[in-house]
Design a protein around this motif. Structure first.
Motif, PDB file in Angstrom:
ATOM      1  N   PRO A   1      46.175  52.946  36.012  1.00 10.15           N
ATOM      2  CA  PRO A   1      46.446  51.807  36.902  1.00 10.15           C
ATOM      3  C   PRO A   1      45.384  51.613  37.987  1.00 10.15           C
ATOM      4  O   PRO A   1      44.927  52.575  38.607  1.00 10.15           O
ATOM      5  N   ALA A   2      44.999  50.353  38.194  1.00  9.67           N
ATOM      6  CA  ALA A   2      44.060  49.997  39.267  1.00  9.67           C
ATOM      7  C   ALA A   2      44.862  49.808  40.552  1.00  9.67           C
ATOM      8  O   ALA A   2      45.828  49.036  40.579  1.00  9.67           O
ATOM      9  N   LEU A   3      44.465  50.489  41.617  1.00 10.52           N
ATOM     10  CA  LEU A   3      45.263  50.523  42.844  1.00 10.52           C
ATOM     11  C   LEU A   3      44.762  49.586  43.938  1.00 10.52           C
ATOM     12  O   LEU A   3      45.547  49.077  44.733  1.00 10.52           O
ATOM     13  N   ASP A   4      43.453  49.371  44.020  1.00  9.13           N
ATOM     14  CA  ASP A   4      42.928  48.555  45.115  1.00  9.13           C
ATOM     15  C   ASP A   4      41.637  47.874  44.668  1.00  9.13           C
ATOM     16  O   ASP A   4      40.940  48.353  43.757  1.00  9.13           O
ATOM     17  N   VAL A   5      41.340  46.757  45.318  1.00  9.41           N
ATOM     18  CA  VAL A   5      40.102  46.013  45.067  1.00  9.41           C
ATOM     19  C   VAL A   5      39.565  45.494  46.397  1.00  9.41           C
ATOM     20  O   VAL A   5      40.309  45.304  47.352  1.00  9.41           O
ATOM     21  N   ASP A   6      38.245  45.280  46.444  1.00 15.06           N
ATOM     22  CA  ASP A   6      37.647  44.691  47.638  1.00 15.06           C
ATOM     23  C   ASP A   6      36.348  43.996  47.254  1.00 15.06           C
ATOM     24  O   ASP A   6      35.529  44.548  46.514  1.00 15.06           O
ATOM     25  N   TRP A   7      36.186  42.761  47.762  1.00 13.01           N
ATOM     26  CA  TRP A   7      34.988  41.980  47.474  1.00 13.01           C
ATOM     27  C   TRP A   7      33.789  42.542  48.244  1.00 13.01           C
ATOM     28  O   TRP A   7      33.891  42.847  49.428  1.00 13.01           O
ATOM     29  N   GLN A   8      32.647  42.629  47.555  1.00 12.35           N
ATOM     30  CA  GLN A   8      31.382  42.924  48.240  1.00 12.35           C
ATOM     31  C   GLN A   8      30.671  41.634  48.602  1.00 12.35           C
ATOM     32  O   GLN A   8      30.100  41.493  49.679  1.00 12.35           O
TER      33      GLN A   8
ATOM     34  N   ILE B   1      40.280  34.502  43.562  1.00 11.97           N
ATOM     35  CA  ILE B   1      41.219  35.550  43.969  1.00 11.97           C
ATOM     36  C   ILE B   1      41.033  36.730  43.028  1.00 11.97           C
ATOM     37  O   ILE B   1      40.879  36.551  41.813  1.00 11.97           O
ATOM     38  N   LEU B   2      41.037  37.924  43.592  1.00 10.30           N
ATOM     39  CA  LEU B   2      40.851  39.156  42.827  1.00 10.30           C
ATOM     40  C   LEU B   2      42.141  39.962  42.874  1.00 10.30           C
ATOM     41  O   LEU B   2      42.746  40.121  43.938  1.00 10.30           O
ATOM     42  N   SER B   3      42.591  40.475  41.722  1.00 10.27           N
ATOM     43  CA  SER B   3      43.839  41.252  41.682  1.00 10.27           C
ATOM     44  C   SER B   3      43.656  42.528  40.867  1.00 10.27           C
ATOM     45  O   SER B   3      42.789  42.618  40.000  1.00 10.27           O
ATOM     46  N   ALA B   4      44.506  43.524  41.182  1.00 15.37           N
ATOM     47  CA  ALA B   4      44.500  44.810  40.469  1.00 15.37           C
ATOM     48  C   ALA B   4      45.913  45.150  40.056  1.00 15.37           C
ATOM     49  O   ALA B   4      46.857  44.925  40.812  1.00 15.37           O
ATOM     50  N   GLY B   5      46.070  45.706  38.828  1.00 20.38           N
ATOM     51  CA  GLY B   5      47.414  45.931  38.310  1.00 20.38           C
ATOM     52  C   GLY B   5      47.621  47.263  37.639  1.00 20.38           C
ATOM     53  O   GLY B   5      46.677  48.014  37.366  1.00 20.38           O
ATOM     54  N   VAL B   6      48.891  47.541  37.345  1.00 15.40           N
ATOM     55  CA  VAL B   6      49.269  48.765  36.662  1.00 15.40           C
ATOM     56  C   VAL B   6      48.766  48.762  35.223  1.00 15.40           C
ATOM     57  O   VAL B   6      48.692  49.820  34.575  1.00 15.40           O
ATOM     58  N   ASP B   7      48.389  47.590  34.721  1.00 10.66           N
ATOM     59  CA  ASP B   7      47.892  47.491  33.348  1.00 10.66           C
ATOM     60  C   ASP B   7      46.448  47.956  33.202  1.00 10.66           C
ATOM     61  O   ASP B   7      45.807  47.720  32.177  1.00 10.66           O
ATOM     62  N   LYS B   8      45.902  48.588  34.246  1.00 13.43           N
ATOM     63  CA  LYS B   8      44.561  49.195  34.264  1.00 13.43           C
ATOM     64  C   LYS B   8      43.448  48.168  34.401  1.00 13.43           C
ATOM     65  O   LYS B   8      42.270  48.508  34.279  1.00 13.43           O
ATOM     66  N   THR B   9      43.785  46.909  34.648  1.00 12.55           N
ATOM     67  CA  THR B   9      42.770  45.863  34.700  1.00 12.55           C
ATOM     68  C   THR B   9      42.679  45.233  36.084  1.00 12.55           C
ATOM     69  O   THR B   9      43.605  45.319  36.895  1.00 12.55           O
TER      70      THR B   9
END
Length: 573
Positions: free
Chosen positions: A374-381, A345-353
């Motif tokens: 802050p990291a706003l979105d993620v997507d698997w390649q 599982i991949l997550s993105a947070g306000v902690d910039k990580t």
């Protein structure tokens, strides 16, 4: 009359959320301790702050227009800034008084001044004219609201009589099809759907006798084909269908996620499973009182992952049992995704990580701290590589086991709201508050296409499942369909009248659903850009999604409602 600072702060908080300033709303909510107030957000209607401001502006205009003798006078409309400037209102009142005095001295003659009795008549007339109050009852009252113009000029919301200032005139809906638009690519899948899973057809949708035409060219889905799911006590930010069955998951500001069973004709509301997001406090589990803003099913539909503003990700079974709690982020989680294999599982947070989690153990496998904001979105390649975007305007492509990004894309001039890899993992699309949509390739540093057509922030993007067609949703109230091979806009879909928060392609790519804060869900044909069906909910739409068969659309709304549109064609009678 009395009000508290908590009430004012909550209305400002809601205004920021509804206007799309999600991250500003979060920061303001923390600093003003919104979560500590006892305000029930589900009872507060959308646009509450604007409505109360409009009423205050009407009251101020009434102060100016009503004279000391109680008569009403026609006045120019008052802007919001004019109304709060201390000198403007007295100046307007004095101007009107002087104007009336001059008019009276020119037009009124005195018949009998010796006995202090007078008869007021219009000059050159033997009859008295209409009073000011009788004229003003049909005088238009102009109400202004927040500008939709990128230059910031105020826009007219309503022009109506004083007796009906609270009635809003619906905006005109323009046509979405362009005769000059290039022909779209073929979005038909290689195999047609079987008769048991019939889809809506372009121009027909549900059986004609079941649809309603509201006079604006919208073919509305009747209430008989809509299931409204009630249970959430606050805004519902997200919803997603299970990939293998008709289970619909939703996440809300009431600190719960819910799983609704729509596999049969049983009562889905009664069959809901409530997934309460709790934290440990004083040796006991207590509700986190934080928003659940992201969720995703694994590829076989056996597990649901949720992300919350409490900083924890969680894994749940389809029976509603909490399987794991993933705790490593320091602050809210904005996005999370399963990889296709279902082991991470991949997550993105306000902690910039961003973090890759081992789904079987719930442990952090690797944390990536490359963003400056802050990291706003993620997507698997792939199953081990992914992209992330941030308010720092950068996009990083990272790989499990690597200590540095394998690629960094720069070019956006404002925060990057969403990123999506195409189905083959060749192209990465990104959208931003800079009003642009960019297409990137791992083979080069600069973007392949810099697509500029929207005139406000682009909130989200989605790829068609079978082609290089991309949909973008913007705060300019439009949806656009793009053909990425040529970098062309195929269609500009313009039926919405408020910011569009969500778009979703049907599994066969033939249709696109869009949801807006105007409360409408629209279903479009991707082959010609025509509007097929529409439904108006009871709250602003945050999310729309299709089930795995492509015959139901789920939607979640700002008033706490979740609803399902049944798009199956009924068997002929």
């Amino acid at each position: 009359m009395s009000f508290s600072s908590d009430e004012v702060n909550y209305l400002v908080y809601r205004y920021l959320q509804e206007s799309g300033y999600i991250h500003s709303a979060y920061t303001f909510g923390i600093e003003s301790h919104i979560n500590s107030s006892n305000i029930n957000g589900s009872l507060v209607p959308p646009s509450a702050l604007l409505n109360i401001i409009q009423k205050g502006l009407q009251y101020t205009e009434a102060e100016i227009s009503i004279g000391e003798d109680g008569t009403e006078r026609n006045i120019e409309s008052l802007s919001l800034i004019d109304a709060v400037l201390p000198d403007i209102v007295p100046q307007r009142q004095q101007q009107l008084t002087n104007s009336n005095n001059n008019s009276s001295s020119n037009n009124v003659s005195n018949n009998n001044s010796s006995n202090n009795s007078s008869s007021i008549v219009a000059s050159g007339s033997t009859e008295s004219g209409p009073t000011a109050s009788s004229v003003s009852k049909s005088t238009p009252v102009v109400i202004k609201t927040e500008s939709n113009d990128p230059q910031g000029s105020s826009s007219l919301l309503v022009t109506t009589s004083a007796s009906s200032v609270n009635q809003q005139i619906p905006p005109t809906l323009s046509s979405s099809n362009s005769s000059n638009a290039p022909q779209p690519m073929d979005t038909t899948p290689s195999s047609a759907p079987t008769s048991g899973n019939s889809h809506i057809q372009p121009g027909t949708g549900i059986l004609p006798e079941e649809t309603l035409n509201n006079g604006d060219g919208l073919v509305e889905i009747p209430n008989s084909r809509v299931t409204v799911l009630k249970g959430h006590e606050s805004e519902v930010f997200i919803c997603a269908w299970n990939p293998s069955s008709d289970l619909l998951a939703s996440g809300s500001g009431d600190s719960t996620a819910r799983i609704w069973n729509l596999n049969d004709k049983s009562n889905a509301v009664a069959n809901q499973m409530v997934l309460r997001h709790c934290i440990q406090r004083g040796g006991a589990e207590v509700p986190s009182n934080k928003d659940v803003t992201s969720l995703d099913w694994n590829s076989d539909g056996t597990l649901l992952a949720t992300g919350s503003y409490d900083g924890f990700a969680r894994i749940w079974t389809t029976e509603g049992r909490l399987a794991s709690t993933l705790g490593q982020h320091k602050g809210p989680i904005f996005a999370l995704k399963w990889n296709k294999k279902g082991n991470y599982i991949l997550s993105a947070g306000v902690d910039k990580t961003t973090i890759i989690w081992d789904a079987s153990t719930g442990q952090c496998t690797q944390q990536f701290a490359f963003h400056d904001a802050p990291a706003l979105d993620v997507d698997w390649q792939s199953n081990t590589s992914f992209a992330s975007c941030s308010t720092d305007q950068c996009i990083h492509v990272c790989k499990l086991g690597m200590g540095q990004p394998i690629k960094t894309f720069t070019g956006h001039t404002n925060e990057v709201n969403a990123i999506k890899w195409d189905p083959q993992g060749n192209f990465l699309a990104s959208c931003s508050d800079d009003m642009t949509l960019k297409i990137w390739s791992m083979k080069q540093d600069k973007c392949i296409h810099d697509l500029q057509a929207h005139n406000k922030e682009i909130y989200t993007i989605k790829w068609s499942p079978f082609t290089t067609i991309l949909a973008s949703a913007s705060f300019d109230s439009t949806v656009r369909l793009w053909e990425i091979d040529r970098g062309l806009c195929l269609y500009n879909l313009t039926k919405h009248s408020e910011p569009v928060y969500s778009v979703a392609f049907s599994p066969d790519g033939k249709f696109l659903a869009s949801g807006s804060f105007d409360k409408w869900v629209h279903i479009w044909s991707t082959s010609n850009g025509q509007l097929i069906n529409s439904y108006k909910g009871t709250g602003g739409i945050f999310e729309v999604c299709w089930n795995q068969r492509g015959d139901k659309v789920g939607a979640s709304a700002s008033d706490g409602s979740v609803f399902v549109l049944d798009l199956r064609r009924l068997p002929s009678q």
